[in-house]
Design a protein around this motif. Sequence first.
Motif, short mmCIF file in Angstrom:
data_model
loop_
_atom_site.label_atom_id
_atom_site.label_comp_id
_atom_site.label_asym_id
_atom_site.label_seq_id
_atom_site.Cartn_x
_atom_site.Cartn_y
_atom_site.Cartn_z
N GLN A 147 0.77 -1.23 0.00
CA GLN A 147 0.00 0.00 0.00
C GLN A 147 0.81 1.30 0.00
OE1 GLN A 147 -3.35 -0.16 2.82
NE2 GLN A 147 -3.32 -2.39 2.64
N PRO A 148 1.95 1.38 0.68
CA PRO A 148 2.69 2.65 0.66
C PRO A 148 3.19 3.07 -0.72
CG PRO A 148 3.38 1.30 2.53
CD PRO A 148 2.52 0.43 1.67
N PHE A 149 3.11 2.17 -1.70
CA PHE A 149 3.65 2.46 -3.03
C PHE A 149 2.55 2.80 -4.04
CE2 PHE A 149 6.61 -0.26 -0.79
CZ PHE A 149 7.81 0.42 -0.94
N GLN A 150 1.37 3.17 -3.55
CA GLN A 150 0.23 3.43 -4.43
C GLN A 150 0.54 4.50 -5.48
OE1 GLN A 150 -2.86 1.86 -4.52
NE2 GLN A 150 -3.04 3.04 -6.40
N LYS A 151 1.25 5.54 -5.11
CA LYS A 151 1.53 6.64 -6.03
C LYS A 151 2.18 6.15 -7.31
CE LYS A 151 4.04 11.01 -6.53
NZ LYS A 151 4.64 10.60 -7.83
N HIS A 152 3.07 5.17 -7.21
CA HIS A 152 3.80 4.69 -8.39
C HIS A 152 2.89 3.89 -9.32
CE1 HIS A 152 7.06 6.25 -6.11
NE2 HIS A 152 7.02 5.29 -5.21
N LEU A 153 1.91 3.19 -8.76
CA LEU A 153 0.93 2.53 -9.61
C LEU A 153 0.06 3.56 -10.33
CD1 LEU A 153 -0.24 -0.40 -7.28
CD2 LEU A 153 1.17 -0.58 -9.34
N ASP A 154 -0.32 4.62 -9.60
CA ASP A 154 -1.10 5.69 -10.23
C ASP A 154 -0.31 6.35 -11.36
OD1 ASP A 154 -3.15 5.19 -8.45
OD2 ASP A 154 -2.61 6.81 -7.09
N ASP A 155 0.97 6.59 -11.11
CA ASP A 155 1.81 7.22 -12.14
C ASP A 155 1.96 6.32 -13.36
OD1 ASP A 155 2.15 9.46 -10.59
OD2 ASP A 155 4.16 8.94 -9.88
N TYR A 156 2.04 5.02 -13.12
CA TYR A 156 2.15 4.08 -14.24
C TYR A 156 0.89 4.10 -15.09
CZ TYR A 156 2.14 -0.39 -16.71
OH TYR A 156 2.04 -1.36 -17.67
N ILE A 157 -0.28 4.01 -14.46
CA ILE A 157 -1.54 4.01 -15.20
C ILE A 157 -1.73 5.33 -15.93
CG2 ILE A 157 -4.06 3.92 -14.97
CD1 ILE A 157 -2.67 1.21 -14.63
N ALA A 158 -1.22 6.42 -15.35
CA ALA A 158 -1.34 7.75 -15.97
C ALA A 158 -0.25 8.02 -17.00
CB ALA A 158 -1.28 8.83 -14.88
N CYS A 159 0.56 7.01 -17.32
CA CYS A 159 1.60 7.12 -18.34
C CYS A 159 2.73 8.06 -17.95
CB CYS A 159 1.02 7.56 -19.68
SG CYS A 159 -0.31 6.51 -20.30
N LYS A 160 2.91 8.30 -16.65
CA LYS A 160 3.97 9.20 -16.21
C LYS A 160 5.30 8.46 -16.03
CE LYS A 160 0.86 12.36 -13.75
NZ LYS A 160 0.51 12.93 -12.41
N ILE A 161 5.23 7.14 -15.80
CA ILE A 161 6.45 6.34 -15.68
C ILE A 161 6.27 5.05 -16.47
CG2 ILE A 161 7.09 7.29 -13.42
CD1 ILE A 161 5.99 4.74 -12.13
N PRO B 14 0.47 -9.04 -18.00
CA PRO B 14 -0.71 -8.85 -18.86
C PRO B 14 -1.84 -8.09 -18.16
CG PRO B 14 0.11 -11.09 -19.06
CD PRO B 14 0.85 -10.48 -17.91
N LEU B 15 -1.92 -8.22 -16.84
CA LEU B 15 -2.98 -7.53 -16.09
C LEU B 15 -2.69 -6.04 -16.03
CD1 LEU B 15 -3.59 -9.97 -13.09
CD2 LEU B 15 -4.54 -10.04 -15.41
N TRP B 16 -1.48 -5.67 -15.59
CA TRP B 16 -1.23 -4.24 -15.44
C TRP B 16 -1.04 -3.55 -16.79
CZ3 TRP B 16 2.84 -6.71 -12.10
CH2 TRP B 16 4.05 -6.91 -12.75
N ARG B 17 -0.60 -4.27 -17.81
CA ARG B 17 -0.52 -3.65 -19.13
C ARG B 17 -1.90 -3.39 -19.71
NH1 ARG B 17 4.37 -7.56 -21.41
NH2 ARG B 17 6.03 -6.63 -20.13
N PHE B 18 -2.81 -4.33 -19.50
CA PHE B 18 -4.19 -4.13 -19.96
C PHE B 18 -4.83 -2.98 -19.19
CE2 PHE B 18 -8.78 -5.05 -19.94
CZ PHE B 18 -9.01 -5.16 -21.30
N ALA B 19 -4.59 -2.93 -17.88
CA ALA B 19 -5.14 -1.84 -17.07
C ALA B 19 -4.62 -0.50 -17.54
CB ALA B 19 -4.79 -2.06 -15.60
N LYS B 20 -3.35 -0.43 -17.88
CA LYS B 20 -2.78 0.83 -18.37
C LYS B 20 -3.41 1.21 -19.71
CE LYS B 20 1.63 3.06 -19.44
NZ LYS B 20 3.11 2.92 -19.47
N GLU B 21 -3.55 0.24 -20.58
CA GLU B 21 -4.12 0.50 -21.91
C GLU B 21 -5.54 1.04 -21.81
OE1 GLU B 21 -5.68 -2.06 -25.78
OE2 GLU B 21 -4.26 -2.97 -24.37
#
Length: 264
Positions: free
Chosen positions: A66-80, A104-111
């Motif tokens: 949970q403390p790393f939520q920001k980096h998942l948000d940044d990934y989905i938002a195409c920032k990293i 495949p899960l997080w790539r699909f989520a990002k797409e």
Amino acid sequence: MLFRWSIALMVLSLFAFGSPSLEEAEVIYLPETHDNLKDHKFQEEVIKRLHQEGYRFVLAMEMFQQPFQKHLDDYIACKISEEEMLERTEYKKRWGFPAEYYSPLWRFAKEKGIRIYALNIPSELVRRVSTYGLENVKDDLLPSKVYEHTPQEKERLREVLKEHPKVDEKRFFDVQSAWDNGMALRIVRILSEEKSAKVVVILGRGHAPDLNSGVPRIVQLLRKGTKQLIMESSSSSQWTSPEITHPPTPQSFQTANRERSCSP
């Protein structure tokens, strides 16, 4: 190519045992044995089919703390990039199973612009629980009242513990309880934040063996009336049958997740 396992088959089979329908479910668990490739392929199929059918949902993954939520948000938002996301979430250190199982899960989520929530409690909290005992640890990532295991759960965990005879039973129970309580609280908080979305949960099978155990049981204790569903592939459950076509999705659920191009 999607596997021929049927989402409709899994839902109808579980519904017969008293679970809600797919339309009603607020939380959908896709439990796994972490190194079982068939489980991972089934998870991928379900997520793609849910999106195809127009359901709005978010992912909650045990693989991220949970403390790393920001980096998942940044990934989905195409920032990293994916590589940066894995490095900043300390994926290899804190989870360790091959990223290819879940990419495949997080790539699909990002797409598709589907939010991913970090579900797991941090390793540092687990170590505190293991060292001082769950009754002596207070943390915002745990419920104010931590729920103990039922007698049935303890019996199941003792069977697991037989494979690790040198592990202290109380310490083992405390850590398992911290994981289940922490992830359940996170799901309840996600439901509060994502009021119109289903929460699709990716976690180990031991944390959700059935709706009356583990994380689902505690979610129900923390949030009375939560409609929860466990879906498993035919390779992990008792049900097998030819493919069944998914029934038409009601108009009220035609809220497809947004799609946008996203650079790698």
